[in-house]
Every structure is written in structure tokens, then in C-alpha cells.
Design an enzyme around this catalytic site. Structure first.
Site, PDB file in Angstrom:
ATOM      1  N   VAL A 287     -11.049   8.099 -17.583  1.00  0.00           N
ATOM      2  CA  VAL A 287     -10.587   9.191 -16.710  1.00  0.00           C
ATOM      3  C   VAL A 287     -11.510   9.318 -15.502  1.00  0.00           C
ATOM      4  CG1 VAL A 287     -10.226  11.677 -16.544  1.00  0.00           C
ATOM      5  CG2 VAL A 287      -9.440  10.432 -18.570  1.00  0.00           C
ATOM      6  N   ILE A 290     -10.887   6.440 -12.869  1.00  0.00           N
ATOM      7  CA  ILE A 290      -9.630   6.419 -12.104  1.00  0.00           C
ATOM      8  C   ILE A 290      -9.776   7.260 -10.834  1.00  0.00           C
ATOM      9  CG2 ILE A 290      -7.215   7.172 -12.110  1.00  0.00           C
ATOM     10  CD1 ILE A 290      -7.179   6.469 -15.110  1.00  0.00           C
ATOM     11  N   ASP A 334      16.085  -5.486  20.908  1.00  0.00           N
ATOM     12  CA  ASP A 334      17.288  -5.650  21.708  1.00  0.00           C
ATOM     13  C   ASP A 334      16.869  -5.687  23.176  1.00  0.00           C
ATOM     14  OD1 ASP A 334      19.994  -5.798  22.330  1.00  0.00           O
ATOM     15  OD2 ASP A 334      20.197  -3.633  22.482  1.00  0.00           O
TER      16      ASP A 334
END
Length: 622
Positions: A287, A290, A334
């Protein structure tokens, strides 16, 4: 069916309609029930709850939730568990809020009034909402109308349609009702078809509706967008990989700590209590290892990025897109309206046997300038706003830029008669009062104009035109055209009185050649710098347009886009040429091409996928 290669009576028969009377109200109602409303469908909207739960699909988030459960239930560390869950919830709420806010902005952009259309039904012309148009309807078109659906044109009187949004064509297209002999014609060359969401800029016409809603060409684009694959962003992939790597490493370290702790203990102490204590130590270590703050930090940073982009009027629908923009390798852009201004502009004027640039001064009584202004249907509104065909508005804007009082000139030299433009002879003429005489102003296609010219004006002197002078004019025309300029010829003559019956046979004969004018949809001033800046950042710009090959190549050269390719002669390819390439070959050689001209929307998807197959992050704009 294609319909552009069918004769009008066959189209009428296929769609079970009548050009003379149109559909009956009863038949139109049946077809509306059968085909549905003439509107584009969109993806089903996800609810706020669904969006909220989507935030928990990341691997790192799943790891955090498991860590919180283990921390609370196994280790009895309820404070740690609560903190982790609070971080996870804040992360989910931020993501949901940002997506909802972006969707609301996009919905606001979509809110537009439904245009109406004029149709012939029961031999009566009606104005109905465009959503009620059905296949087989006979639609009447006038300048200013938005085309409500795809249709096969049956009447085209000097009809010009602006199709840049669909095909990339930079100027309005001259339309015809004639049947096209070829069964395979590119979208931009189907001159006897009109397509939904394009607009009429000149003339009038009629057509039989061939497709509505999602079956139209613009509907096919909407379908492709709705069915586009959702791809993971580089950040999401990296975070998922980080989460998996951390999880494996943490579990491995915890297992080692647990095993070492048990083995180091005295044999007499190796009991269930030791096992539980070492397991709790391993869980606590997992824990602690993490990085529960990482997802929240990433989300907050991305949210700040969206706010920065919002200040620049950019909407970000999903948070990870902010990071993807920063990881872009290729920009597929474009041309019309994106790299260019989507506004025709005079660039060269040929008169007195010499080509002049647009910033060179021209006298108010120059016949080339007079013919530009007088043979022109542009409407000048208050404030100087110009309405009309983009080619014609460009000529008036040129006169404005030369400080010519156009409105005063039009009042002084009032139009008395005209011979309107048509796509067969490709000319337009007006007869204007000019003191005690009348001035005939003519403009149109240079080759057609020269057939009717007998004299030429050079520095105020009019003399019979020679073959050598005609060749010089044609050479100047060719040079402008090769530089992607749209060229118009200009001519004039004086007559003593108006015509009893003005026609091309009397008005457009024995003309005096005045000059040529070359126009182009120019690049945006900031576009060249943007392309160069992207290149410095390691990003390559590729042009994908529906416009013609010569025009596309000329603009790409001016912007520095063609410099990206090792062989400039092979760097420009058309949609028709692209269709002949196999997928394997194209994927291997996609980097050879910098300009794609006359392409279809399907071609655009293929180009993007080819770059992605080479592990490139591709952005599309236009």
C-alpha cells in the site's frame, strides 16, 4: 446507386417520381415513414453515471481500489483506505466534470435552426422543413439555398455550388444536368449532382433527391466518425504499463519480504501469528509503495491543460487528448479554410502586355479594372460586406484595395442590359451607360474570350490584335494557371446605343482585349509559420484536400509542406492513384507523400491508419 451516369428519365423512373408534378403528399408521407427524417444520426449519448464509471477503467485506478480494500479489510488501516478512495473519487469527478463540460460546449455548437426547402408536390411548389425531404422529391434551388439532401440535377441554369466543406474544392463548382458517361467519377467531379450541406452561390436549378439523412455523402462521413475506433492515448498506454510494472514489482518485493521474514525467524516462532504479522507487513509495504497520488496529479495537470486550451477557444472532449496533442508526430491538415483563407483573392493582373502584382497601383479608368467591376453581380452591403460568387467578390475587393469608389462608379455607369453567365460559353457581359455612349464589359474563360476578340488595348492605344499578341496572352494565362491561379479574361467595347435583343451573338463579338486577372485562395498568413514551427518541434505536416492537384501542390510549396518529402515529384498523389495502391505498399511508403489531392473522406481514413500502422501519433484537422 450512383445516378450521375444515368439519364434523367431513368432516374425519374428509378425513384418513381415525376419532374412535372413531384410526389403526392400521400407518397411523401409513406416515404418519410420508410426512410425516416432527413437528418444525421449521432452516437447515443452516455449518461453522467456511465461517464463516471468509465473513469474507473484505468489499470492504475483498479490497482488503487484493490489497495484501498486490502488496506482497510486486511491491514485495518482505515485511514489509508479512506484517503486512497477519496483520491480515486476526486479523480473520477474531475474527469466526469471535464467531459460533461466539453460535451455541453459541442452541443451548443450543434444547435442550429432547421433550414427549409422548396419542393414540388402535387404540381404545387411548397416550402417545407428540410427534415421532411424524402428520396424522389423534386427540389428547387436558388442562390443562397443550402442543399437539403443529395440530388441528381435535372435543371442547371448558370448554377454554381460551394462544395468546399465536402470536397475541398476552393471555388464554387459549375453544375450541369448532363449525364456523365463514366461510371467511376470522383466525388468532386460529379457536376450533375448536388450534395447535402453544400450551398448555392449563383444561378438556379432543380433536382431529384437520391439520398437523405445518413445515406447522403455527408451522412457517410458521420457514419465513419460514429464508428471510429477508440484508441488509447500514449499517456493512457504508459500509465497502464506503469501500473502493471509497479504491481508486478510490488507483489514480487512483498513476496520476498514475506518469505525472508518467515525464514529469518527462529523455527520455534514460525506459527500462524508470525505468518499473519508478516503478511500485514507485506500488505502495508504494498500500500505504501503504490503511488496513489499519481492518477489525481495527472488528472489535475490535464484539467489545467484543458483550461489553457479553452482560453485559445479550443474544446477538449477527453482529458488525455491534451497530452496526445503534445505527442503528435504527424498533422494531417485540410487545405481550404484551414491552411488557406477560403476567400478568393486577386494575386496577378495582366494588362498592357505585362503581368502586375496585386499591390501595384492601377488607374481607375483602366479597362481591365472597369470590366472587373461592371461585369460583376456582387452585392455590396452596408459596411462594405460583399455577397456573391467568391470569384466575383474577389474582383470587387481588389478594387476596394486599390481605393476605387466602386459604389459611386456603379451609380455613374449604371447597368442597362446583360447577358448572364452560363457554363456553355463561359462568359458574362453587361451593357453600362458610359457618358454619351455605352460600355460593354465582358469577363470569362480566356480561351473562349479570345475567340471573340479582334483588337487589343496597349497603354491606351487600341489596335487589331496579332497572332503573336494572342500567343503572349495564352502564355501569360498558362503561366498563371500553372501557379494554381484561377484566371479570367477581361474585354470591352463601346456601342452607341443599347441592343434591341442582347445575346452572345451581338454583345460578345468584336471585343477589345483588356487583360487577365489571376486569383487564388491564398494561404493564411500564420499558416507558413505554423508549419515551420511544427517542423522544428519534430512534427510533419501533410496536406489532404479534395481540391485539384495543381492547386494543392502550389499551396503546399508556398507553405513549405513539400520540402518534407525526399522526392518532390512523387510527393503529390491523387485519390484515384491512391486507390490503386495496395495497403501493404501504402503503409511502407506513406512517408513518401506530403500532399493528397482530390481525395474522398474514405481516403482520409486510410491515410491516417497508414501512419498509425507506422506507430505515429496522428492529428487530423480541417
Amino acid at each position: 446507386m450512383k445516378y450521375y451516369d444515368e439519364n434523367i428519365p431513368d432516374v425519374e423512373k428509378d425513384l418513381e417520381t415525376s419532374l412535372k408534378t413531384g410526389l403526392s403528399n400521400e407518397e411523401a408521407k409513406k416515404r418519410l415513414e420508410k426512410y425516416g427524417e432527413n437528418a444525421l444520426a449521432s452516437k447515443k449519448k452516455r449518461s453522467m453515471v456511465a461517464r463516471f464509471f468509465d473513469q474507473f477503467k484505468d489499470f492504475m485506478i483498479i490497482v488503487l481500489i484493490i489497495a484501498a480494500i486490502v488496506s482497510g479489510i486486511v491491514a485495518q488501516e482505515w485511514t489509508d483506505a479512506a484517503i486512497i478512495m477519496i483520491v480515486v473519487l476526486i479523480n473520477a469527478l474531475l474527469g466526469t466534470f471535464q467531459e460533461a463540460k466539453s460535451e455541453a460546449a459541442i452541443d451548443a455548437l450543434k444547435e442550429m435552426s432547421t433550414p427549409s426547402a422548396h419542393v414540388r408536390r402535387n404540381n404545387v411548389i411548397l416550402e417545407i422543413p428540410s427534415t421532411e425531404i424524402v428520396p424522389g422529391d423534386v427540389v428547387l434551388l436558388e442562390a443562397g439555398d443550402v442543399i437539403p439532401a443529395d440530388m441528381r440535377l435535372t435543371v442547371a441554369k448558370s448554377l454554381k455550388i460551394e462544395e468546399s466543406a465536402l470536397t475541398g474544392e476552393s471555388v464554387p463548382v459549375d453544375k450541369s444536368s448532363e449525364t456523365l458517361p463514366d461510371s467511376e467519377v470522383a466525388l468532386g467531379d460529379r457536376i450533375n449532382m448536388a450534395y447535402a450541406n453544400t450551398s448555392v452561390t449563383y444561378g438556379r436549378g432543380e433536382g431529384i433527391v437520391t439520398a437523405t439523412g445518413m445515406n447522403t455523402e455527408v451522412g457517410k462521413i458521420a457514419t465513419m466518425l460514429n464508428n471510429a475506433d477508440e484508441t488509447d492515448t500514449p499517456l493512457k498506454r504508459n500509465l497502464n504499463q506503469l501500473g502493471k510494472t509497479l504491481t508486478i514489482m510490488i507483489l514480487a518485493i512483498c513476496a520476498i519480504v514475506f518469505i525472508v521474514g518467515v525464514l529469518k525467524a527462529n523455527p520455534a516462532e514460525r506459527n500462524s501469528t508470525l505468518m499473519i504479522n508478516m503478511f500485514l507487513v507485506a500488505v502495508s509495504l504494498a500500500v505504501a509503495a503504490i503511488p496513489e497520488g499519481l492518477p489525481a496529479i495527472v488528472t489535475i495537470i490535464l484539467a489545467l491543460g484543458t483550461q489553457t486550451l479553452a482560453k485559445h477557444k479550443a474544446i477538449v472532449r477527453k482529458l488525455p487528448a491534451v497530452e496526445t496533442l503534445g505527442a503528435t508526430d504527424i498533422i494531417c491538415s485540410d487545405k481550404t479554410g484551414t491552411l488557406t483563407q477560403n476567400q478568393m483573392t486577386v494575386e496577378k493582373v495582366y494588362y498592357n502586355g505585362v503581368v502586375h502584382s496585386e499591390d501595384q497601383e492601377i488607374s481607375e479608368d483602366n479597362p481591365a479594372l472597369l470590366s472587373m467591376i461592371l461585369a460583376n453581380d456582387t452585392q455590396i452591403e452596408e459596411g462594405g460586406r460583399l455577397l456573391g460568387d467568391p470569384t466575383e467578390t474577389a474582383l470587387i475587393q481588389y478594387a476596394f484595395d486599390e481605393n476605387i469608389d466602386v459604389q459611386e462608379l456603379l451609380q455613374k455607369d449604371k447597368r442597362i442590359q446583360e447577358v448572364p453567365f452560363d457554363s456553355v460559353r463561359k462568359l458574362m457581359s453587361t451593357v453600362n451607360k458610359f457618358g454619351d455612349k455605352y460600355y460593354v464589359a465582358v469577363k470569362g474563360a480566356p480561351d473562349e474570350l479570345l475567340k471573340r476578340v479582334t483588337s487589343v488595348e496597349i497603354n491606351g492605344q487600341v489596335s487589331p490584335i496579332t497572332d503573336e499578341q494572342k500567343q503572349d496572352i495564352l502564355a501569360a494565362n498558362k503561366d498563371m494557371a500553372q501557379n494554381a491561379l484561377r484566371v479570367l479574361g477581361l474585354a470591352y467595347k463601346y456601342v452607341n446605343k443599347p441592343y434591341d435583343d442582347p445575346t452572345t451573338d451581338n454583345v460578345e463579338q468584336d471585343l477589345i482585349f483588356a487583360g487577365l486577372v489571376g486569383m487564388i485562395d491564398p494561404e493564411r498568413p500564420e499558416a507558413k509559420a505554423a508549419v515551420a514551427e511544427a517542423k522544428r518541434a519534430g512534427i510533419r505536416t501533410v496536406m489532404i484536400t479534395g481540391d485539384h492537384q495543381i492547386t494543392a501542390a502550389a499551396i503546399a510549396s508556398r507553405l513549405g509542406i513539400l520540402q518534407e518529402s525526399p522526392d518532390k515529384n512523387k510527393a503529390v498523389i491523387t485519390g484515384a492513384e491512391l486507390d490503386k495502391l495496395s495497403d501493404d505498399y501504402f503503409i511502407k511508403h506513406v512517408s513518401d507523400y506530403s500532399v493528397y489531392a482530390r481525395v474522398s473522406p474514405e481516403n482520409k481514413v486510410r491515410i491516417v491508419k497508414a501512419w498509425q500502422a507506422n506507430d505515429k501519433i496522428v492529428a487530423m484537422t480541417g
